[in-house]
Structure formats: C-alpha cells, structure tokens
Design a protein around this motif. Sequence first.
Motif, short mmCIF file in Angstrom:
data_model
loop_
_atom_site.label_atom_id
_atom_site.label_comp_id
_atom_site.label_asym_id
_atom_site.label_seq_id
_atom_site.Cartn_x
_atom_site.Cartn_y
_atom_site.Cartn_z
N ALA A 250 0.82 -1.21 0.00
CA ALA A 250 0.00 0.00 0.00
C ALA A 250 0.86 1.26 0.00
O ALA A 250 0.55 2.24 -0.69
N GLN A 251 1.95 1.22 0.78
CA GLN A 251 2.86 2.37 0.81
C GLN A 251 3.50 2.59 -0.56
O GLN A 251 3.64 3.72 -1.02
N ALA A 252 3.90 1.49 -1.20
CA ALA A 252 4.51 1.60 -2.53
C ALA A 252 3.50 2.14 -3.54
O ALA A 252 3.82 3.01 -4.36
N ALA A 253 2.28 1.62 -3.49
CA ALA A 253 1.24 2.06 -4.43
C ALA A 253 0.98 3.56 -4.30
O ALA A 253 0.72 4.24 -5.29
N ALA A 254 1.05 4.08 -3.07
CA ALA A 254 0.83 5.51 -2.85
C ALA A 254 1.89 6.35 -3.53
O ALA A 254 1.67 7.54 -3.82
N GLU A 255 3.05 5.75 -3.82
CA GLU A 255 4.13 6.46 -4.52
C GLU A 255 4.16 6.12 -6.00
O GLU A 255 5.10 6.48 -6.71
N GLY A 256 3.14 5.41 -6.46
CA GLY A 256 3.08 5.05 -7.87
C GLY A 256 3.95 3.87 -8.24
O GLY A 256 4.29 3.69 -9.42
N LEU A 257 4.33 3.05 -7.26
CA LEU A 257 5.21 1.91 -7.49
C LEU A 257 4.43 0.60 -7.48
O LEU A 257 3.49 0.43 -6.70
N GLU A 258 4.83 -0.32 -8.32
CA GLU A 258 4.28 -1.67 -8.28
C GLU A 258 5.00 -2.47 -7.19
O GLU A 258 6.20 -2.30 -6.97
N TYR A 259 4.26 -3.36 -6.52
CA TYR A 259 4.85 -4.14 -5.43
C TYR A 259 4.09 -5.44 -5.29
O TYR A 259 2.88 -5.44 -5.03
N ARG A 260 4.79 -6.55 -5.47
CA ARG A 260 4.19 -7.87 -5.29
C ARG A 260 4.25 -8.24 -3.82
O ARG A 260 5.32 -8.34 -3.24
N THR A 261 3.10 -8.44 -3.21
CA THR A 261 3.06 -8.71 -1.77
C THR A 261 3.23 -10.18 -1.44
O THR A 261 3.29 -10.55 -0.26
N PHE B 54 10.96 -6.16 -6.75
CA PHE B 54 9.70 -5.91 -6.04
C PHE B 54 8.45 -6.01 -6.90
O PHE B 54 7.36 -6.19 -6.35
N ALA B 55 8.58 -5.89 -8.21
CA ALA B 55 7.38 -5.83 -9.04
C ALA B 55 7.25 -6.96 -10.04
O ALA B 55 6.13 -7.21 -10.51
N GLU B 56 8.33 -7.66 -10.37
CA GLU B 56 8.25 -8.67 -11.41
C GLU B 56 8.19 -10.08 -10.83
O GLU B 56 8.68 -10.34 -9.73
N GLU B 57 7.62 -10.99 -11.60
CA GLU B 57 7.47 -12.37 -11.13
C GLU B 57 8.80 -13.12 -11.14
O GLU B 57 9.05 -13.95 -10.28
N ARG B 58 9.65 -12.85 -12.11
CA ARG B 58 10.94 -13.54 -12.18
C ARG B 58 11.83 -13.08 -11.03
O ARG B 58 11.91 -11.89 -10.70
N SER B 59 12.54 -14.02 -10.42
CA SER B 59 13.40 -13.71 -9.28
C SER B 59 14.74 -13.16 -9.75
O SER B 59 15.31 -13.62 -10.73
N VAL B 60 15.26 -12.17 -9.00
CA VAL B 60 16.60 -11.67 -9.28
C VAL B 60 17.66 -12.53 -8.60
O VAL B 60 18.85 -12.31 -8.78
#
Length: 241
Positions: free
Chosen positions: A79-90, A126-132
């Motif tokens: 939710a905090q990320a979304a408020a800044e316009g960021l995608e975030y996979r929880t 934080f936003a993509e499905e593939r792992s770094v």
Amino acid sequence: MRVEIWSDIACPWCYVGKARFEKALEAFPHRDGVEVVHRSFELDPGRAKDDIQPVITMLTRKYGMSDAQARAGEENLGAQAAAEGLEYRTSGRDHGNTFDMHRLLHFARERGRQDELIQILYRANFAEERSVFTEGAERLTDLAVEAGLDADEVRTVLADPAAYADEVRADEREAAELGATGVPFFVLDRKYGVSGAQPAEVFAQALTRAWDDRPQLKLVADDDAQAAEACGPDGCAVPQP
C-alpha cells in the motif's frame, strides 16, 4: 551539492524511500545542481549466495514474526509503494544475497548508468514475477543491459568475485562510521543525514537546508587593494603601462 544514498536492493523501504526522495528532488528549484550517488549497504551480508528463501519465510525466521504478521507487513508495504506510484508484489517474492548487485552498481556508476540500474533492479525485485536471485548471472546481465550497460563487460564483472568488492566493503564501512544502522540512509553534503523512507516534505526541507548552508567563498584582499588583472569569458585584461 552531493546526496549519497545508502541502500540495499532487498530493502522495500529503500524502494519506497527513493521514490519519495525523487519527488522532493523533482520539485527542488536547484535540482540540476544536485549529484545523487548510490552507496552499498547489505541487509544480510552473511547470507550465502545460494541461500535463497521466500520473503515470508525469511521474515518469520529472522524477525520472529508469525506468518500472519509477515503477510500483513507485506500488504502494508504494498500500500505504501502504491501511494508512490510503485508496483509491489506482496507475495511470491524471494530474498537472497545482494552482493553481486552492489558490485554491478559500482561498475554502473563508472559508466554513468548507476541510477538507471538501481531503479531496474528495484523493479525486478519488487514488481516482477521472475526472481533476481534464482536465475543467476544471466538474469542480472539482462537487467544491466536494459540499463544501458555492455553485456560482455557485465559478464566479466560478475565472473570475477573480486571486481568492485573493495568498493562495496568501503561503502559499508563508511556507513558504520557515519552511524547508519539501517537503510535507506541519506547524507547531504556530508553535513546532514536523513534516516528512513521519510515523507517527501522531509526530504524537501533537508535539500533546502543543505543547499542554503553550502559554504560561500570569501575573497581575501586588502581593503584598499584594487582588482587585479584576470581572464574571463570575454577575454583577458590588457596590461596597462
């Protein structure tokens, strides 16, 4: 003016804090006079390179959270990320060793692509499905190329564990000397520090204060001395007989 940001790709508050800082910087009237440098800080420096865990598992084991608490924390971060316009996979993200990413960020700084790379690494983590973490050097190479770096040079850096390792360790020692115990940690002109993902308004105040407190050059001369000859954009003074 220089702003140094100590952070880690595995740190969600660094991801959010960078966005908040950049919001303040974008509105700062002297933003073109601000140099931003990203510094290394590993949250888990002792973790083996092949020790990769789901984020929820890491949180419950490292911090003693219940599974429900860990998941609630991730939802709050989302939710905090979304408020800044960021995608975030929880859910579904991994946690692992970030040392190679920090080495690449130092290489990217030499090539003038550091900010591009750190933003891409944050997005990938934080936003993509593939792992770094699980896909190894080729995944990091692909991300570095996206940031504008040469693939062969990136592979050479990743293949040599000593490449830029001293630079990473030096950043971490310096963070400790400055009193940083967590990240993100912002240092403005080595005079002011801001700890944590503060609201954009706090960063705006810090930028203004640091800018206003820059040392002003005072010329030293006798009170009755005349201006001496000099050269400038329009030419040089002509010597007088």
